[in-house]
Scaffold this active site. Structure first.
Site, PDB file in Angstrom:
ATOM      1  N   ASN A  11     -19.633   7.867  28.644  1.00  0.00           N
ATOM      2  CA  ASN A  11     -19.556   8.313  30.036  1.00  0.00           C
ATOM      3  C   ASN A  11     -20.331   9.616  30.189  1.00  0.00           C
ATOM      4  OD1 ASN A  11     -18.867   8.959  32.652  1.00  0.00           O
ATOM      5  ND2 ASN A  11     -16.742   9.494  32.180  1.00  0.00           N
ATOM      6  N   LYS A  13     -20.906  11.206  32.919  1.00  0.00           N
ATOM      7  CA  LYS A  13     -20.410  12.022  34.033  1.00  0.00           C
ATOM      8  C   LYS A  13     -21.601  12.484  34.892  1.00  0.00           C
ATOM      9  CE  LYS A  13     -16.323  13.061  31.366  1.00  0.00           C
ATOM     10  NZ  LYS A  13     -15.239  14.019  31.056  1.00  0.00           N
ATOM     11  N   HIS A  91     -10.648   6.927  36.217  1.00  0.00           N
ATOM     12  CA  HIS A  91     -10.847   8.065  35.305  1.00  0.00           C
ATOM     13  C   HIS A  91     -10.065   9.267  35.834  1.00  0.00           C
ATOM     14  CE1 HIS A  91     -12.778  11.345  33.116  1.00  0.00           C
ATOM     15  NE2 HIS A  91     -13.184  10.443  32.248  1.00  0.00           N
ATOM     16  N   GLU A  93     -10.655  12.296  36.154  1.00  0.00           N
ATOM     17  CA  GLU A  93     -11.366  13.194  37.066  1.00  0.00           C
ATOM     18  C   GLU A  93     -11.442  12.606  38.470  1.00  0.00           C
ATOM     19  OE1 GLU A  93     -13.945  14.946  33.337  1.00  0.00           O
ATOM     20  OE2 GLU A  93     -14.930  13.645  34.796  1.00  0.00           O
ATOM     21  N   GLU A 163      -6.889   7.719  27.798  1.00  0.00           N
ATOM     22  CA  GLU A 163      -7.459   9.068  27.687  1.00  0.00           C
ATOM     23  C   GLU A 163      -6.409  10.095  28.096  1.00  0.00           C
ATOM     24  OE1 GLU A 163     -12.074   9.389  28.223  1.00  0.00           O
ATOM     25  OE2 GLU A 163     -11.160   8.881  30.131  1.00  0.00           O
ATOM     26  N   GLY A 169     -12.521  16.799  27.287  1.00  0.00           N
ATOM     27  CA  GLY A 169     -13.395  17.956  27.413  1.00  0.00           C
ATOM     28  C   GLY A 169     -12.789  19.266  26.949  1.00  0.00           C
ATOM     29  N   SER A 208     -12.296  13.886  23.722  1.00  0.00           N
ATOM     30  CA  SER A 208     -12.925  14.732  22.689  1.00  0.00           C
ATOM     31  C   SER A 208     -13.176  13.973  21.394  1.00  0.00           C
ATOM     32  CB  SER A 208     -12.081  15.985  22.436  1.00  0.00           C
ATOM     33  OG  SER A 208     -11.983  16.779  23.595  1.00  0.00           O
TER      34      SER A 208
END
Length: 249
Positions: A11, A13, A91, A93, A163, A169, A208
């Protein structure tokens, strides 16, 4: 027991460039293996360029609506027409920054499947939820949104990516044992409704993941590969992660 083919999904992003596509596609095509599936998720403007390289491609989101007056949105059929095969839905985010609810995620999942795209459903808990012992409740609720709308059979033509939000991140990664426990919970939950489907369902770990921890993560019984963030922007790192998945076949 069904044999699940490992998948490594990258991904990007809101990152990437035509130059990175050239570099990454060259690296992937040099090591492309029939033993694993490799998918890249670039930003929308780069999707067609990625498709042209022959690398399996997906998009990072999709509109839940059919074509119409939705400025800035992208329809699922257009994504399919461009040659993409997968789409990320839910996701963290998208959930946190753009306030996508479980209901909206389920609608996006349905729209993607309706045109023949394969949704990768992202699920996971926040740090506070994890600390309060709510991981299984949160993940279960996110999956139930799909099952309640479409039935468990809809998960057959999909992928799930666990996730933990606290690991995305941040440099923090769930231990292989922690990740395996949640993956097993997901598979067992689905197995309670459809055992054969659960055994064949690809479940990825994200958060990560890098070339140093991927081998141990992918060695776990119920972890079938990874949804990779930052490391998918570096050809050497991403290819090393792909090779670590090959070793689990």
């Amino acid at each position: 027991m069904a044999i699940r083919k490992p998948m490594i999904a990258g991904n990007w992003k809101m990152n990437g460039s035509l130059e990175l596509i050239k570099e990454m596609s060259g690296a992937i095509n040099n090591v492309k293996s029939k033993e694993i599936d490799i998918v890249l998720f670039p930003p929308f403007p780069l999707v067609s360029s990625m498709v042209l390289t022959g690398v399996c491609t997906g998009t990072q989101t999709v509109s839940e609506n059919e074509p119409g007056a939705f400025t800035g949105e992208v329809d699922a059929k257009l994504i399919k027409d461009l040659g993409a095969k997968y789409v990320l839905v839910g996701h963290s985010e998208r959930r946190s920054i753009y306030n996508e609810s479980n209901t909206t995620v389920a609608e996006k999942f349905a729209r993607a499947q309706n045109v023949g795209l394969i949704p990768i459903l992202c699920v996971g808990e926040s740090e506070t939820e994890q600390e309060n012992g709510k991981t299984e409740l949160v993940v279960s609720t996110q999956i139930d949104a799909i099952i309640n709308k479409l039935g468990v059979a809809a998960l057959k033509d999909s992928v799930i990516a666990y996730e933990p939000v606290w690991a995305i991140g941040t440099g923090k990664t769930a231990s292989p044992e922690q990740a395996q426990n949640v993956h097993k919970f997901i598979r067992d939950k689905i197995a309670s409704l459809d055992g054969n489907l659960a055994q064949g369902l690809t479940i990825l770990y994200g958060g990560s993941v890098n070339e140093k921890n991927s081998e141990l993560l992918f060695a776990q019984t119920d972890i079938d590969g990874g949804l990779i963030g930052g490391a998918s922007l570096k050809a050497d790192s991403f290819i090393a992660i792909c090779k670590s998945a090959e070793g689990t076949v």
